[in-house]
Design a protein around this motif. Structure first.
Motif, mmCIF file in Angstrom:
data_model
loop_
_atom_site.group_PDB
_atom_site.id
_atom_site.type_symbol
_atom_site.label_atom_id
_atom_site.label_comp_id
_atom_site.label_asym_id
_atom_site.label_seq_id
_atom_site.Cartn_x
_atom_site.Cartn_y
_atom_site.Cartn_z
ATOM 1 N N ARG A 113 0.834 -1.205 0.000
ATOM 2 C CA ARG A 113 0.000 0.000 0.000
ATOM 3 C C ARG A 113 0.872 1.261 0.000
ATOM 4 N N ALA A 114 1.944 1.242 0.757
ATOM 5 C CA ALA A 114 2.854 2.394 0.773
ATOM 6 C C ALA A 114 3.498 2.594 -0.592
ATOM 7 N N THR A 115 3.888 1.502 -1.225
ATOM 8 C CA THR A 115 4.484 1.580 -2.565
ATOM 9 C C THR A 115 3.479 2.135 -3.573
ATOM 10 N N GLN A 116 2.250 1.674 -3.494
ATOM 11 C CA GLN A 116 1.214 2.135 -4.416
ATOM 12 C C GLN A 116 0.984 3.639 -4.305
ATOM 13 N N LEU A 117 0.912 4.131 -3.078
ATOM 14 C CA LEU A 117 0.708 5.567 -2.888
ATOM 15 C C LEU A 117 1.908 6.374 -3.371
ATOM 16 N N THR A 118 3.109 5.842 -3.160
ATOM 17 C CA THR A 118 4.310 6.527 -3.649
ATOM 18 C C THR A 118 4.301 6.618 -5.169
ATOM 19 N N ASN A 134 4.283 10.081 -7.360
ATOM 20 C CA ASN A 134 5.297 10.386 -8.374
ATOM 21 C C ASN A 134 4.683 10.569 -9.757
ATOM 22 N N ALA A 135 3.737 9.707 -10.089
ATOM 23 C CA ALA A 135 3.168 9.727 -11.433
ATOM 24 C C ALA A 135 2.319 10.965 -11.692
ATOM 25 N N GLU A 136 1.605 11.444 -10.684
ATOM 26 C CA GLU A 136 0.689 12.570 -10.907
ATOM 27 C C GLU A 136 1.431 13.828 -11.334
ATOM 28 N N GLN A 137 2.715 13.917 -11.011
ATOM 29 C CA GLN A 137 3.506 15.090 -11.389
ATOM 30 C C GLN A 137 3.743 15.173 -12.898
ATOM 31 N N HIS A 138 3.564 14.046 -13.583
ATOM 32 C CA HIS A 138 3.857 14.011 -15.021
ATOM 33 C C HIS A 138 2.604 14.135 -15.890
ATOM 34 N N VAL A 139 1.465 14.393 -15.268
ATOM 35 C CA VAL A 139 0.206 14.499 -16.007
ATOM 36 C C VAL A 139 -0.053 15.956 -16.384
#
Length: 390
Positions: free
Chosen positions: A318-323, A327-332
């Motif tokens: 769960r911690a990995t998923q949130l990380t 990280n990904a939302e910054q590239h949208v």
């Protein structure tokens, strides 16, 4: 090998797995030492082993223990076969059952044991789905998974793909879940060598995963990044139906080593990016995060995973998923989509993760959320589409 000798081989492999040897390694080691075993023998032993892993708790109850002999005895009892007819000690068959073994065994208890789940996971299944649906899902996970193909709509239609597959002795049936999905009815081991596969007309992909990718709205010409690409199957599924610019990334770059060849075979161009290259290539109109997860929707394919998962490991995931989402939302790009997907059926990895992300990011809204239960046709899958403010 005789059928009984195959059972004995499976017993030996299961005993190695009980000593913490991964199933695939244990099977490979056995096969290397069993030069006499033909392809049919190896397949039969593999089937015995994986079915015993899927049904470990119930077979252990029926067979009276967790060692290989007890698990295979439990498998025979469930199948309605008298164990004494197999445990004969003749021609490499398992040794005759002793009096103590014959006295052991019982009917599996209702609940986690009957469902072949650890107690703590059964509690989560019940709280998420209710008792009847939880048991239905658990019972499907006890069965062998189907071999499912995706028709590459960019190269052929479903009828053409079926015809080409038939020429190589691969019989398939259509699936209602997704119009590009086919279940292999006969000749599964011929798929990889078939012309349909070699020429890119079909790819191996679960029906639920196909349905999830078909549910995404992608505008022609969009820039799309598959952020946790792995082998790239979802990128190829999307690219088969939309003319867009495709990028793929994985934290372990070597997981994408076959993607260029697969993309070429499918007539698709995909640019593989390492972590540094993502920043240069951003922003993207859609970023897909098929995040690492428990794989609970696919446990019939990898049954070891449900026994190795712990509450602590689930929290790590769960911690990995949130990380990954952070990280990904910054590239949208503004107005773009962040798509979160898992092959899990656990609420902790799905609905609750989306809610957690939204609570931290007011610029995002949930525009679509879908889930696919485990069925005879497809694995469990979850999909959520989040849209960034323009």
């Amino acid at each position: 090998m005789t059928p009984a000798a195959r059972v004995q081989a499976a017993i030996e492999v299961l005993d190695h797995i009980n000593e913490c040897t991964p199933a695939e390694k244990a099977l490979t080691t056995w096969a290397r030492g069993a030069r006499y075993a033909g392809s049919g023998d190896r397949a039969a032993v593999r089937d015995h082993v994986f079915q015993a892993l899927r049904c470990r708790r119930s077979y252990a109850a029926l067979g009276g223990g967790t060692d290989g002999r007890a698990l295979l005895r439990g498998a025979l009892i469930e199948a309605g076969v008298a164990p004494e007819t197999v445990f004969t000690g003749e021609r490499h068959a398992p040794a005759v059952l002793d009096d103590a073994e014959l006295m052991q065994g019982r009917v599996p208890e209702v609940g986690a044991e009957q469902a072949d789940l650890p107690d703590w996971l059964w509690d989560r299944f019940e709280s998420a789905f209710g008792s009847s649906e939880a048991m239905r899902s658990a019972q499907v996970l006890r069965q062998r998974a189907p071999v499912t193909l995706r028709v590459n709509a960019g190269l052929s239609n479903v009828s053409q793909a079926i015809e080409i597959l038939n020429e190589d002795g691969v019989a398939v049936t259509r699936i209602s879940q997704c119009d590009t999905a086919l279940i292999v009815a006969e000749g599964a081991r011929r798929v990889a060598g078939s012309r349909a596969y070699r020429e890119g007309h079909v790819e191996l992909q679960d029906a639920s995963s196909q349905a999830a990718m078909a549910a995404l709205d992608i505008a022609p010409g969009a820039r799309v990044l598959d952020y946790c690409a792995g082998g790239g199957g979802k990128t190829l599924a999307l690219a088969a139906r939309v003319d867009a610019t495709w990028f793929a990334h994985d934290a372990n770059f070597t997981r994408m080593k076959d993607l260029p060849d697969r993309a070429h075979r499918a007539g698709i161009q995909v640019t593989c990016l390492d972590s540094d290259a993502i920043t240069t290539a951003a922003p993207f109109d859609l970023v897909l995060c098929d995040a690492p997860c428990s794989g609970s929707g696919t446990w019939r394919r990898a049954p070891e995973a449900k026994w190795r998962l712990t509450p602590e490991r689930l929290e790590e995931l769960r911690a990995t998923q949130l990380t990954i989402l952070e990280n990904a939302e910054q590239h949208v790009a503004p107005g773009g989509q962040l798509v979160y997907a898992t092959c899990s059926i656990l609420l902790a990895e799905n609905d609750r993760q989306v809610a957690e992300f939204l609570s931290r990011h007011s610029a995002w809204t949930l525009t679509k959320q879908m889930s696919w239960p485990v069925t005879e046709e497809g694995d469990g899958f979850f999909l959520a589409c989040l849209t960034k403010a323009g």
